[in-house]
Design an enzyme around this catalytic site. Sequence first.
Site, PDB file in Angstrom:
ATOM      1  N   ALA A  87      -0.216  -2.966  -2.148  1.00 58.67           N
ATOM      2  CA  ALA A  87       0.698  -2.181  -1.466  1.00 58.67           C
ATOM      3  C   ALA A  87       0.373  -1.759  -0.046  1.00 58.67           C
ATOM      4  O   ALA A  87      -0.838  -1.618   0.129  1.00 58.67           O
ATOM      5  CB  ALA A  87       1.177  -0.895  -2.307  1.00 58.67           C
ATOM      6  N   ALA A 133       1.613   1.071   3.223  1.00 55.95           N
ATOM      7  CA  ALA A 133       2.570   2.100   3.536  1.00 55.95           C
ATOM      8  C   ALA A 133       2.147   2.378   5.043  1.00 55.95           C
ATOM      9  O   ALA A 133       1.015   1.781   5.617  1.00 55.95           O
ATOM     10  CB  ALA A 133       2.279   3.178   2.641  1.00 55.95           C
ATOM     11  N   SER A 134       2.737   3.343   5.553  1.00 58.63           N
ATOM     12  CA  SER A 134       2.575   3.926   6.942  1.00 58.63           C
ATOM     13  C   SER A 134       0.901   4.239   7.216  1.00 58.63           C
ATOM     14  O   SER A 134       0.579   4.323   8.281  1.00 58.63           O
ATOM     15  CB  SER A 134       3.426   4.583   7.427  1.00 58.63           C
ATOM     16  OG  SER A 134       3.775   5.841   6.725  1.00 58.63           O
ATOM     17  N   ILE A 135       0.690   5.151   6.265  1.00 63.06           N
ATOM     18  CA  ILE A 135      -0.690   5.820   6.398  1.00 63.06           C
ATOM     19  C   ILE A 135      -1.754   4.682   5.774  1.00 63.06           C
ATOM     20  O   ILE A 135      -2.913   4.912   6.368  1.00 63.06           O
ATOM     21  CB  ILE A 135      -0.660   7.197   5.738  1.00 63.06           C
ATOM     22  CG1 ILE A 135       0.364   7.887   6.654  1.00 63.06           C
ATOM     23  CG2 ILE A 135      -1.979   7.582   5.315  1.00 63.06           C
ATOM     24  CD1 ILE A 135       0.368   9.474   6.061  1.00 63.06           C
ATOM     25  N   GLN A 185      -3.110   1.338   2.706  1.00 62.38           N
ATOM     26  CA  GLN A 185      -2.920   0.507   1.930  1.00 62.38           C
ATOM     27  C   GLN A 185      -3.788   0.094   0.880  1.00 62.38           C
ATOM     28  O   GLN A 185      -4.860   0.689   1.100  1.00 62.38           O
ATOM     29  CB  GLN A 185      -2.813  -0.922   2.802  1.00 62.38           C
ATOM     30  CG  GLN A 185      -4.037  -1.524   3.618  1.00 62.38           C
ATOM     31  CD  GLN A 185      -3.565  -2.540   4.426  1.00 62.38           C
ATOM     32  OE1 GLN A 185      -2.482  -2.454   5.154  1.00 62.38           O
ATOM     33  NE2 GLN A 185      -4.354  -3.607   4.351  1.00 62.38           N
ATOM     34  N   VAL A 186      -3.188  -0.488  -0.207  1.00 63.23           N
ATOM     35  CA  VAL A 186      -4.114  -0.424  -1.464  1.00 63.23           C
ATOM     36  C   VAL A 186      -4.554  -1.949  -1.865  1.00 63.23           C
ATOM     37  O   VAL A 186      -3.797  -2.974  -1.740  1.00 63.23           O
ATOM     38  CB  VAL A 186      -3.256   0.120  -2.662  1.00 63.23           C
ATOM     39  CG1 VAL A 186      -4.213   0.085  -3.934  1.00 63.23           C
ATOM     40  CG2 VAL A 186      -2.769   1.596  -2.383  1.00 63.23           C
ATOM     41  N   ASP A 243       7.152  13.491  -6.629  1.00 67.26           N
ATOM     42  CA  ASP A 243       7.775  12.090  -6.300  1.00 67.26           C
ATOM     43  C   ASP A 243       7.455  11.238  -7.549  1.00 67.26           C
ATOM     44  O   ASP A 243       7.020  10.105  -7.069  1.00 67.26           O
ATOM     45  CB  ASP A 243       7.071  11.665  -4.882  1.00 67.26           C
ATOM     46  CG  ASP A 243       7.876  10.407  -4.618  1.00 67.26           C
ATOM     47  OD1 ASP A 243       9.126  10.568  -4.846  1.00 67.26           O
ATOM     48  OD2 ASP A 243       7.394   9.698  -3.777  1.00 67.26           O
TER      49      ASP A 243
END
Length: 550
Positions: A125, A127-129, A131-132, A281
């Site tokens: 994945a 994301a903006s901050i 990644q995995v 979330d």
Amino acid sequence: MEGGKWFMGRQAKWRRVQQITRVFLKHGFGYLWDGRKEIASPERGRSMGRRLRQVCEELGPTFVKLGQLISTRPDLVSPEVAAELEQLQDQVPPVPFEVIARRLEEEFDKPIDRLFSFIDPTPLAAASIGQVHKARLPWGQEVAVKVQRPGIEGQIETDVAILEELAAWAEVHTQWGKIYPLTAIVGELRQSLRRELDYRLEAQYARQMRRRLPDDGNVYIPEVVGEYSTRRVFTAEYMEGSKLSSRAVEALGQERKRRLARIIAETILHQMLVDGLFHADPHPGNWLVKKDGSLVLLDFGMVGRLTPEHKSQLADLIIALMRQDTPAIVEALLNLGVAPADVDRDALYRDVEEIRDQFYEVPLHEIDIRDVVQLTFELSFRHQIRLPTHLTLVGKAMVTLGGVVEQLDPSLSIVELAEPFGTELFVGRYTPRAAAVKLAAYGRRWRKIAEEAPDWLAEWASAAGGGEVRLGLRLRDGQWALRRVERAVNRLAASVILLSLAVVVAALVLGGFARSPVPTWFYTALTVGLAVIAGITLWLIMEIMRSGKK
């Protein structure tokens, strides 16, 4: 040299300000700058949320996070805008693996091939901050490694500094800025981003939630690998499973889906109303379904905390909603948020009555928690009651949870599941332990007052001697006045003791009768307590009657 860096930094900041301005103008928000009011029209109203979402997506990670934060504050923006901003996707093109590898080597001061026996260059994945990536440690354990994007901290810091300046300017020069607490929102954004940029906090929350999980094997939280987790890298054991939104889960039988829905709802409610630390979330992407039917909860970047006082206030609202008690609902709402000094209580009461009528005699299992949350936030927005962050996270979690449950089992009612939790919180206030805690708090408060009273009296005496205090009363007998004050203080102290004893006796009654069989000491303690209460009450009545004759 330092001056050159400062100048280049200011230039970069100015270019970013120009870019932000152009994007806002491009999407029709020019009226924010020139003081004009936006032309009121149905189309404008419907499009504002969509245009704000497009602005956030175009300006990058800081603004995506800002939009996501605002979407959790429907007490500050209309529900239509909040709903549109909820659609913001935190998915961006991945950083090249070579950049990620360098970040890992810098973070641990080791070459990548010594850190891992294998690491997949294709991220799971992005994301903006961060990644995995899936990886394997030298001793064979498979892990998921989340790595923060290089340079993201500086970019976010610049953006937040610009937003702070824009918010301060807008609050002074624009009508829009005078309505909304923009500097407070940006301050909340800064805190939220700082927490999210520190992966050590995420590791801490994951460990705490893992420890507090019920030992029934229904839900699993991956174990954090501490030696591979830092401020910018978060590593946990890799878990196999299907995302809750995957076709594999959609193909499950209805009975298995019902079980999953109940487990998910009870897990979040237990975290929220019992543990006080909850996943804020819980969307489908953060749940995995394993082959054995158990669930895995992932991603602890957004976590809410509820203190005992917060849980107690929430219990008040839950109980009031279940009883459909309008005065209690109004009081609970005002206690939960920060209401303006001129709040119109009559109008608020009428609005609550109108909402209550929508649910009048509707069975609990037919009430959708999302409707309750939305109406509560709409009410707060309409009456400018600012809800604290912890409560808006509760609302966000509940709304998200409602969508997950509806996907799996539309017949399951979160409101009905929440009822026993709310009742337990309510009754928990009257246990002997809770009474002892309250009594201790009262004692500390009055001890502080007693300790500070001489200083207050000295200040008042000094002020009076200097002519700074004027009273519309002439005291001819100082000793008489002191005796009156002393009696009043004694009566006040006796009233506090009386109230405290009443709480203790109520706790004894609830605690004693809750046991089977009733303890032998129970009736003796109850008799003594009632006798003391009767004695203090009689003394207070006599004191009041005596003072009335003088």
